[in-house]
Design a protein around this motif. Structure first.
Motif, PDB file in Angstrom:
ATOM      1  N   GLU A 109       2.579   1.642  -3.369  1.00 28.48           N
ATOM      2  CA  GLU A 109       1.331   1.966  -4.531  1.00 28.48           C
ATOM      3  C   GLU A 109       0.908   3.586  -4.329  1.00 28.48           C
ATOM      4  O   GLU A 109       0.765   4.168  -5.216  1.00 28.48           O
ATOM      5  N   SER A 110       0.821   3.845  -2.972  1.00 32.71           N
ATOM      6  CA  SER A 110       0.459   5.166  -2.731  1.00 32.71           C
ATOM      7  C   SER A 110       1.408   6.278  -3.243  1.00 32.71           C
ATOM      8  O   SER A 110       1.311   7.434  -3.851  1.00 32.71           O
ATOM      9  N   GLU A 122       0.744  -1.192  -0.054  1.00 35.21           N
ATOM     10  CA  GLU A 122       0.132  -0.088  -0.223  1.00 35.21           C
ATOM     11  C   GLU A 122       0.759   1.330   0.045  1.00 35.21           C
ATOM     12  O   GLU A 122       0.475   2.332  -0.674  1.00 35.21           O
ATOM     13  N   LYS A 144       1.423   6.604  -6.723  1.00 38.13           N
ATOM     14  CA  LYS A 144       0.189   7.508  -7.351  1.00 38.13           C
ATOM     15  C   LYS A 144       0.451   8.746  -7.279  1.00 38.13           C
ATOM     16  O   LYS A 144      -0.224   9.583  -7.899  1.00 38.13           O
ATOM     17  N   ASP A 145       1.201   9.298  -6.028  1.00 38.49           N
ATOM     18  CA  ASP A 145       1.411  10.578  -5.799  1.00 38.49           C
ATOM     19  C   ASP A 145       2.527  11.215  -6.486  1.00 38.49           C
ATOM     20  O   ASP A 145       2.956  12.292  -6.056  1.00 38.49           O
TER      21      ASP A 145
END
Length: 239
Positions: free
Chosen positions: A95-96, A92, A99-100
């Motif tokens: 992936e976060s 997580e 994404k950012d």
């Protein structure tokens, strides 16, 4: 655990950028990153960013994710995470970050045979272009992730970024200018700061092991640590 390497080349004794990169990878991946004083965040001077990242990827590719109980056990094997929930936390965070706006420089393979594919293996992962507000930079990852960010080369920003965390167990400063590294290390809010080394392997038995901020209360080892396991007592005799 922050590792801010000013990477100055001004005065001896020197530490090379290659040694800095090697240690950054080695002690981010030690025990699959599941060490209380493992390297969690790495700050690299902007002007050597590309060169440093290339060396980090080079060293990271030397590690394989596998069952350490099978075959010849060596330091380049990254084993599984402690649980499926921990694997989810690492996944997580990565992936976060992506994404950012983070950039993935490298990600290894993981075991695919039927006996191991359902295990808690997570690939060796190298991330760059990270910012302070990303979860992977704020929280403990406890996984085989090498997290790279930059600073402007000044002592002030290296110290500010290093201290911008709720934790403070250990930190590491790598620089060719040892006096500069010592100056920076004294201002980092951590219980132990290694200068051009992974301190837990270099520290004397007399060094106390202590966490600052949310990294624990109390300490052990050394004279200061022994005092934590004792209670003062007074004997008062009538005059």
């Amino acid at each position: 655990t922050p590792l801010p390497p000013p990477l100055s080349r001004r005065t001896p004794p020197r530490i090379s950028q290659r040694k800095s990169a090697e240690d950054a990878v080695k002690y981010s991946l030690f025990n699959a990153g599941q060490v209380c004083c493992s390297i969690e965040r790495i700050y690299v001077e902007e002007k050597v960013k590309e060169e440093f990242e290339e060396m980090v990827v080079e060293y990271a590719k030397g590690y394989i994710v596998a069952n350490g109980l099978e075959g010849e056990l060596n330091g380049s094997v990254v084993g599984p995470l402690v649980s499926s929930s921990q694997k989810s936390i690492v996944k997580e965070q990565v992936e976060s970050a992506l994404k950012d706006g983070a950039k993935m420089l490298y990600q290894s393979e993981v075991p695919t045979d039927s006996a191991q594919c359902n295990g808690n293996f997570y690939p060796v992962t190298v991330l760059s272009n990270l910012s302070q507000d990303m979860q992977v930079m704020k929280d403990e990852t406890f996984g085989p992730v090498i997290a790279l960010a930059t600073f402007d080369g000044t002592d002030e920003q290296a110290i500010k970024l290093s201290n911008d965390t709720a934790y403070g167990l250990a930190a590491y400063v790598y620089s060719g200018d040892v006096k500069r590294a010592e100056r920076v290390a004294r201002r980092i809010k951590a219980g132990q700061v290694g200068i051009n080394c992974y301190s837990i392997f270099e520290a004397s038995a007399s060094c106390p092991w202590v966490g600052h901020k949310m990294s624990g209360y109390g300490h052990h080892s050394g004279e200061d640590g022994y005092k934590m396991f004792s209670v003062p007592k007074s004997l008062v005799v009538s005059k």
